[in-house]
Design a protein around this motif. Structure first.
Motif, short mmCIF file in Angstrom:
data_model
loop_
_atom_site.label_atom_id
_atom_site.label_comp_id
_atom_site.label_asym_id
_atom_site.label_seq_id
_atom_site.Cartn_x
_atom_site.Cartn_y
_atom_site.Cartn_z
N MET A 1 0.82 -1.19 0.00
CA MET A 1 0.00 0.00 0.00
C MET A 1 0.87 1.26 0.00
O MET A 1 0.48 2.26 -0.58
CB MET A 1 -0.92 -0.03 1.22
N ASN A 2 2.02 1.18 0.66
CA ASN A 2 2.92 2.33 0.69
C ASN A 2 3.35 2.72 -0.72
O ASN A 2 3.41 3.91 -1.05
CB ASN A 2 4.13 2.02 1.57
N ILE A 3 3.62 1.73 -1.55
CA ILE A 3 4.02 2.01 -2.94
C ILE A 3 2.88 2.66 -3.70
O ILE A 3 3.09 3.63 -4.46
CB ILE A 3 4.50 0.72 -3.64
N ALA A 4 1.67 2.17 -3.51
CA ALA A 4 0.50 2.77 -4.17
C ALA A 4 0.33 4.23 -3.75
O ALA A 4 0.04 5.10 -4.59
CB ALA A 4 -0.76 1.97 -3.87
N LEU A 5 0.53 4.51 -2.47
CA LEU A 5 0.40 5.89 -1.98
C LEU A 5 1.47 6.78 -2.59
O LEU A 5 1.20 7.93 -2.96
CB LEU A 5 0.47 5.92 -0.45
N TRP A 6 2.70 6.26 -2.72
CA TRP A 6 3.77 7.05 -3.36
C TRP A 6 3.45 7.32 -4.82
O TRP A 6 3.66 8.42 -5.32
CB TRP A 6 5.11 6.31 -3.24
N ILE A 7 2.94 6.31 -5.52
CA ILE A 7 2.61 6.48 -6.94
C ILE A 7 1.50 7.51 -7.11
O ILE A 7 1.60 8.41 -7.95
CB ILE A 7 2.22 5.13 -7.57
N VAL A 8 0.44 7.39 -6.32
CA VAL A 8 -0.67 8.34 -6.41
C VAL A 8 -0.19 9.75 -6.06
O VAL A 8 -0.53 10.72 -6.75
CB VAL A 8 -1.85 7.90 -5.52
N ALA A 9 0.60 9.87 -4.99
CA ALA A 9 1.11 11.19 -4.61
C ALA A 9 1.99 11.77 -5.72
O ALA A 9 1.91 12.97 -6.02
CB ALA A 9 1.90 11.09 -3.30
N GLY A 10 2.79 10.93 -6.36
CA GLY A 10 3.64 11.40 -7.45
C GLY A 10 2.82 11.87 -8.65
O GLY A 10 3.12 12.91 -9.25
N LEU A 11 1.80 11.09 -9.00
CA LEU A 11 0.94 11.49 -10.13
C LEU A 11 0.18 12.78 -9.81
O LEU A 11 0.06 13.66 -10.67
CB LEU A 11 -0.03 10.36 -10.47
N LEU A 12 -0.33 12.87 -8.59
CA LEU A 12 -1.01 14.11 -8.19
C LEU A 12 -0.04 15.29 -8.24
O LEU A 12 -0.40 16.39 -8.68
CB LEU A 12 -1.59 13.98 -6.79
N ALA A 13 1.17 15.08 -7.75
CA ALA A 13 2.17 16.16 -7.76
C ALA A 13 2.45 16.63 -9.18
O ALA A 13 2.50 17.84 -9.44
CB ALA A 13 3.46 15.69 -7.08
#
Length: 124
Positions: A1-13
């Protein structure tokens, strides 16, 4: 889940960095001509302020956690984006710009996912 959160945060950024830079760097008239009709209802300063806030939120989604300096700023930045997207949904709904609602709702849900994950079970 941590990786998914990083990916989503990166895409949002990336999305909010691009959107914020566009609002901050282009004149209001060019934004209107490019399809951002909602800018007609706001002053040039307000549009630039929204762009600056989006850029700051984009930075806040990544840098605090990446540098391990005040990582609580990550969910706070995501919460700020949730608030911005609620405002965007209200503006587009009032203007009957229904085609703009779907991406705004998607960005709202992705931002809310980061808020949930970083305030909740996967906090730094």
């Amino acid at each position: 889940m941590n990786i998914a959160l990083w990916i989503v945060a990166g895409l949002l950024a990336l999305a909010f960095l691009a959107a914020g830079a566009m609002k901050l760097l282009q004149p209001k008239e060019k934004l209107i001509a490019s399809g951002l009709g909602w800018t007609e209802n706001y002053s040039a300063g307000a549009v630039k302020a929204i762009g600056a806030v989006e850029i700051l939120a984009a930075i806040g989604l990544i840098l605090p956690a990446a540098l391990d300096i005040v990582p609580i700023l990550v969910p706070l930045a995501a919460l700020g984006l949730v608030i911005i997207m609620i405002g965007a949904i209200v503006v587009h709904a009032r203007r009957k710009e229904n085609q703009a609602l779907v991406p705004n709702i998607a960005l709202l849900l992705l931002s809310a996912f980061v808020v949930w994950g970083r305030f909740g079970p996967h906090a730094f």
